[in-house]
Design an enzyme around this catalytic site. Structure first.
Site, PDB file in Angstrom:
ATOM      1  N   ASP A 267     -59.819 -20.688 -13.520  1.00 21.84           N
ATOM      2  CA  ASP A 267     -60.047 -20.151 -14.866  1.00 21.84           C
ATOM      3  C   ASP A 267     -58.723 -20.088 -15.620  1.00 21.84           C
ATOM      4  O   ASP A 267     -58.603 -20.511 -16.766  1.00 21.84           O
ATOM      5  CB  ASP A 267     -60.661 -18.750 -14.715  1.00 21.84           C
ATOM      6  CG  ASP A 267     -60.994 -18.093 -16.042  1.00 21.84           C
ATOM      7  OD1 ASP A 267     -61.314 -18.824 -17.003  1.00 21.84           O
ATOM      8  OD2 ASP A 267     -60.941 -16.848 -16.107  1.00 21.84           O
TER       9      ASP A 267
ATOM     10  N   ASP B 112     -31.542 -31.838  -4.729  1.00 21.82           N
ATOM     11  CA  ASP B 112     -32.888 -32.377  -4.597  1.00 21.82           C
ATOM     12  C   ASP B 112     -33.513 -32.679  -5.954  1.00 21.82           C
ATOM     13  O   ASP B 112     -34.715 -32.626  -6.124  1.00 21.82           O
ATOM     14  CB  ASP B 112     -33.767 -31.431  -3.775  1.00 21.82           C
ATOM     15  CG  ASP B 112     -33.700 -30.007  -4.294  1.00 21.82           C
ATOM     16  OD1 ASP B 112     -33.048 -29.779  -5.332  1.00 21.82           O
ATOM     17  OD2 ASP B 112     -34.307 -29.130  -3.657  1.00 21.82           O
TER      18      ASP B 112
ATOM     19  N   HIS C 189     -69.001 -17.592 -14.635  1.00 26.65           N
ATOM     20  CA  HIS C 189     -67.977 -16.547 -14.489  1.00 26.65           C
ATOM     21  C   HIS C 189     -67.783 -15.665 -15.715  1.00 26.65           C
ATOM     22  O   HIS C 189     -67.344 -14.527 -15.603  1.00 26.65           O
ATOM     23  CB  HIS C 189     -66.638 -17.125 -14.018  1.00 26.65           C
ATOM     24  CG  HIS C 189     -65.802 -17.737 -15.101  1.00 26.65           C
ATOM     25  ND1 HIS C 189     -65.863 -19.067 -15.407  1.00 26.65           N
ATOM     26  CD2 HIS C 189     -64.885 -17.196 -15.938  1.00 26.65           C
ATOM     27  CE1 HIS C 189     -65.009 -19.332 -16.398  1.00 26.65           C
ATOM     28  NE2 HIS C 189     -64.408 -18.213 -16.743  1.00 26.65           N
TER      29      HIS C 189
ATOM     30  N   GLU D 215     -69.453 -10.682 -18.542  1.00 25.79           N
ATOM     31  CA  GLU D 215     -68.506 -10.072 -19.467  1.00 25.79           C
ATOM     32  C   GLU D 215     -68.898 -10.341 -20.927  1.00 25.79           C
ATOM     33  O   GLU D 215     -68.907  -9.439 -21.748  1.00 25.79           O
ATOM     34  CB  GLU D 215     -67.105 -10.639 -19.167  1.00 25.79           C
ATOM     35  CG  GLU D 215     -66.016 -10.162 -20.094  1.00 25.79           C
ATOM     36  CD  GLU D 215     -65.513  -8.763 -19.732  1.00 25.79           C
ATOM     37  OE1 GLU D 215     -65.953  -8.227 -18.690  1.00 25.79           O
ATOM     38  OE2 GLU D 215     -64.709  -8.221 -20.506  1.00 25.79           O
ATOM     39  N   ASP D 216     -69.223 -11.609 -21.210  1.00 27.13           N
ATOM     40  CA  ASP D 216     -69.393 -12.017 -22.613  1.00 27.13           C
ATOM     41  C   ASP D 216     -70.841 -11.998 -23.095  1.00 27.13           C
ATOM     42  O   ASP D 216     -71.088 -12.065 -24.294  1.00 27.13           O
ATOM     43  CB  ASP D 216     -68.840 -13.441 -22.828  1.00 27.13           C
ATOM     44  CG  ASP D 216     -67.338 -13.485 -22.593  1.00 27.13           C
ATOM     45  OD1 ASP D 216     -66.733 -12.395 -22.488  1.00 27.13           O
ATOM     46  OD2 ASP D 216     -66.778 -14.590 -22.508  1.00 27.13           O
TER      47      ASP D 216
HETATM   48 MN    MN Z   1     -62.940 -17.789 -18.314  1.00 25.07          MN
END
Ligand code: MN
Length: 728
Positions: free
Chosen positions: A142, A262, A73, A77-78
């Site tokens: 994430d 409760d 994931h 991006e990285d």
């Molecule tokens: Mn992440």
């Protein structure tokens, strides 16, 4: 340095599902190689983060592709220098690629802390952009891992991430019915946003449980014993309230600890739905209930598919506590919400297509429509935002929600009508685009305006998609441009009328005037103006224009001078113009303008809608045209005795005189008429060939005999070739 990949493998093995371990291994190795040399703030290898996220995703019950996407994931991006979308697609297939790409897009949304409405739009945009629900699940996983490891971040970042989690991710988890995720995110966020408040409530809870250590244990034991007596196999949990839920009740609803019924709660998990109700009966036998606190979410599930029985009872020493009863399946859905539901529905086959997804959302809505709480219902509807809305940003970061397919014009008018009216161009993501450019989720839209702008163009009415923008554009034309509107309206109507035949400007004015006054306007220009700025659409009045135009044309068609038939057998009547309607005394009668019947003409009556009987000549074009269709509405009428020969009333008759075009022609005709004491009520001339003219003249006369006398007198004038009876 080691990473935690073995943890993931053992988690997957424990879950015992049919995973594609080879593919997961490949995704891990590829992600690890891309993140090589990157480290988290905590000092561990970066790859540890995607692996942890993959573990959480697996616990949600998601499939191999989701686990691979979780591992990958952060790569687009990285590690943009080492990989790209095409490589991911080639290595792991379309599904994984779409998930990873969806996750990467979400990173680009910047959440700023704004008022509630704004956050709601952001949440919706988030959902809309995700497209595939699995993207949301992975994103939540994430976020859970980032929240669990937030301590390593600097304070400002902690606060920003915690706020975002509280306002966007926790509500999303709630929407998706993921109770456990929601609670964990809320508690973690709270511990960063209000560390003191969090600690105070947490300490209070500990203290309470400490003081009442035996209460929960004792309660659990007696419940378990009773269940045994009834042979109900059940699991029981003692502490189910989260710090945040107590915090909220105390700080937001301003309740004291004692008012929280409760605070103590137990949860019974049984095997079957029937056992839920049996267990409820047992509980109610064991304890006194607090009235009004029983909720059956089994027969009527909540919007997010939550199902359970809730009741509140008085325990030992008068301490109230809540009991939740559910089956294991309900428990799983309550903990993991839609993820569990999704997994259950799709089996291990992989992704759902859009239709199935929508069907599932529809079901969610259907379930809810039988419940009484409208707020919950609206919540359920809010999940269904995949198809019909577009979310874009203003340059200052505000979210604007528009219907799908909207373009820059819609955007401009949504901001303000003044912005739309002064628009000369638009930019999307900093690039100048045509103003009809369609907008997509997440784009930043900027409208370029100029005080020198002359205002919107009429074409914009066709380009704009929202009724809001169209209304504002019309408003502008209505106010600013009456003269232009009239010109535009005339053009539109003219081209419409041309479909029905040859048309002159004055014909058109006459037709439009008639239609306008019949529609409550004072003049034809009002109608042109209205059409011009789009206040009424041409299609709305097209039929009326056509009718009016056709009767105008019909009235001009040359007619043969009729033979005179004298009627002799009738008695006179009052107030009916000398016409006797068959068997219906006292009928209201009027003479049709299209053929102007005179006493002595063969006539027929037509029953109008609301205006009595309209009398036409038998050979009137309009009669001939509609006699087939409207047989039932024709009645036989006749002239009363005496009307055909005596001088009772006067009637208008139209004459069409074909004559030589000479200067004194009209003067000669009027003198002849004056001589016969016949008055002219209307006259106009038109050219007919190079040397001839047609004089249309309305004269007032007594009957056919009288008219024939007039005609033969006029025929005697030099240069008159022919005379026809006919209309204007
Ligand atoms: Mn992440």
């Amino acid at each position: 340095m080691e990473d935690n990949y073995e943890n993931l493998v053992s988690t997957l093995k424990d879950l015992g599902k049919n995973y594609n371990f080879e593919k997961i291994q490949q995704a891990y190795e590829y992600a690890a190689s891309l993140h090589e040399g990157q480290f988290r703030k905590s000092g561990e290898k970066y790859i540890c983060h995607p692996i942890s996220v993959a573990c959480i995703v697996a616990e949600f019950g998601l499939d191999t592709d989701s686990i691979c996407a979780a591992l990958l994931h952060d790569t687009l991006e990285d590690c943009a220098d080492k990989t790209d979308v095409e490589t991911i697609k080639r290595l792991f297939g379309q599904q994984v690629y779409e998930l990873v790409e969806g996750l990467t897009k979400l990173v680009q949304i910047q959440f700023v802390d704004k008022e509630d409405m704004h956050m709601e739009s952001l949440r919706k945009m988030f959902l809309a952009m995700a497209k595939d629900v699995r993207v949301i699940f992975i994103k939540l996983a994430d976020r859970i891992h980032n929240m669990r490891t937030l301590a390593a971040q600097p304070p400002e970042k902690q606060r920003r991430i915690a706020l975002e989690t509280m306002h966007v991710y926790a509500p999303l988890a709630h929407r998706l019915g993921m109770q456990r995720v929601k609670q964990e995110l809320e508690n973690l966020s709270l511990s960063y946003l209000d560390p003191d408040g969090f600690k105070a409530v947490n300490d209070d809870i500990e203290k309470r449980y400490g003081q009442n250590k035996d209460f929960i244990e004792h309660t659990k034991e007696s419940i378990l014993n009773s269940m045994n007596d009834y042979h109900i196999k059940c699991d029981i949990e003692g502490r189910v309230k989260s710090v945040y839920s107590i915090y909220r009740k105390m700080f937001m609803q301003k309740k004291t600890f004692d008012e929280i019924y409760d605070f103590y709660a137990v949860r019974l998990i049984v095997d079957t739905e029937l056992e839920c109700y049996t267990a409820l009966g047992v509980i109610h036998e064991l304890y006194n209930t607090i009235p009004g606190r029983f909720k059956d979410y089994i027969s009527i599930p909540k919007a997010n598919n939550y199902r359970s029985l809730h009741t509140t009872v008085i325990g030992k020493d008068g301490v109230p506590f809540e009991v939740q009863i559910r089956t294991w399946e309900m428990h799983h859905v309550a903990e993991f919400g839609i993820a569990a539901h999704w997994k259950y529905k799709s089996g291990d086959k992989g992704g759902l297509d859009i239709d199935q997804k929508l069907e599932w959302i529809t079901k969610l809505v259907e379930n809810e429509s039988s419940t009484a709480d409208p707020e919950d219902f609206i919540d359920a509807l809010k999940i269904d935002i995949f198809s019909d809305e577009t979310f874009v940003f203003t340059p200052s970061g505000d979210v604007i929600t528009l219907p799908q397919d909207s373009n820059c014009i819609d955007f401009a008018y949504h901001i303000h009508s003044a912005v739309g009216n002064k628009m000369i161009g638009a930019k999307v993501n900093g690039v100048i685009v045509p103003i009809d450019r369609e907008l997509h989720n997440g784009e930043i839209v900027e409208i370029i305006t100029s005080q020198a702008s002359k205002g919107p163009s009429r074409d914009w009415l066709k380009i704009a998609k929202t009724s809001d923008a169209k209304a504002k554009i019309r408003q502008w034309f209505k106010k600013e441009k009456r003269d232009d509107n009239i010109i535009a309206g005339r053009e539109e109507i003219l081209s419409e009328l041309k479909k029905y035949g040859k048309v002159t400007q004055s014909d058109m004015d006459q037709v439009v005037e008639a239609v306008a006054t019949r529609n409550g306007m004072t003049c034809a220009d009002d109608m042109y103006n209205m059409i011009g700025y789009g206040g009424i659409s041409l299609s709305k009045i097209a039929i009326k224009l056509k009718d009016e135009f056709e009767s105008l044309i019909a009235s001009r068609e040359p007619e043969v001078v009729p033979e005179i038939t004298l009627q002799t057998n009738a008695k006179a009547s009052k107030n009916n113009g000398g016409v006797i309607v068959d068997g219906q005394d006292g009928c209201s009668v009027k003479f049709a303008k299209c053929c102007n019947p005179l006493p002595g003409d063969a006539i027929v009556g037509f029953i109008t809608k609301g205006f009595g009987i309209s009398v036409h000549k038998c050979d009137c074009q309009n009669v001939l045209k509609s006699v087939e269709e409207n047989k039932d509405r024709f009645v036989s009428v006749e002239w009363a005795h005496g009307y055909t020969s005596s001088k009772n009333d006067s009637y208008d008759a139209m004459l069409k005189i074909y004559a030589e075009d000479r200067i004194s022609m009209l003067a000669d005709i009027s003198m002849a008429l004056a001589d016969m004491k016949v008055s002219i009520t209307q006259v106009f001339t038109q050219k007919h060939g190079p040397d001839d003219m047609i004089i249309n003249i309305a004269v007032s006369c007594k009957n056919v005999e009288h008219l024939n006398a007039i005609i033969s007198r006029l025929r005697g004038i030099r240069g008159v070739f022919n005379i026809q009876r006919g209309n204007s």
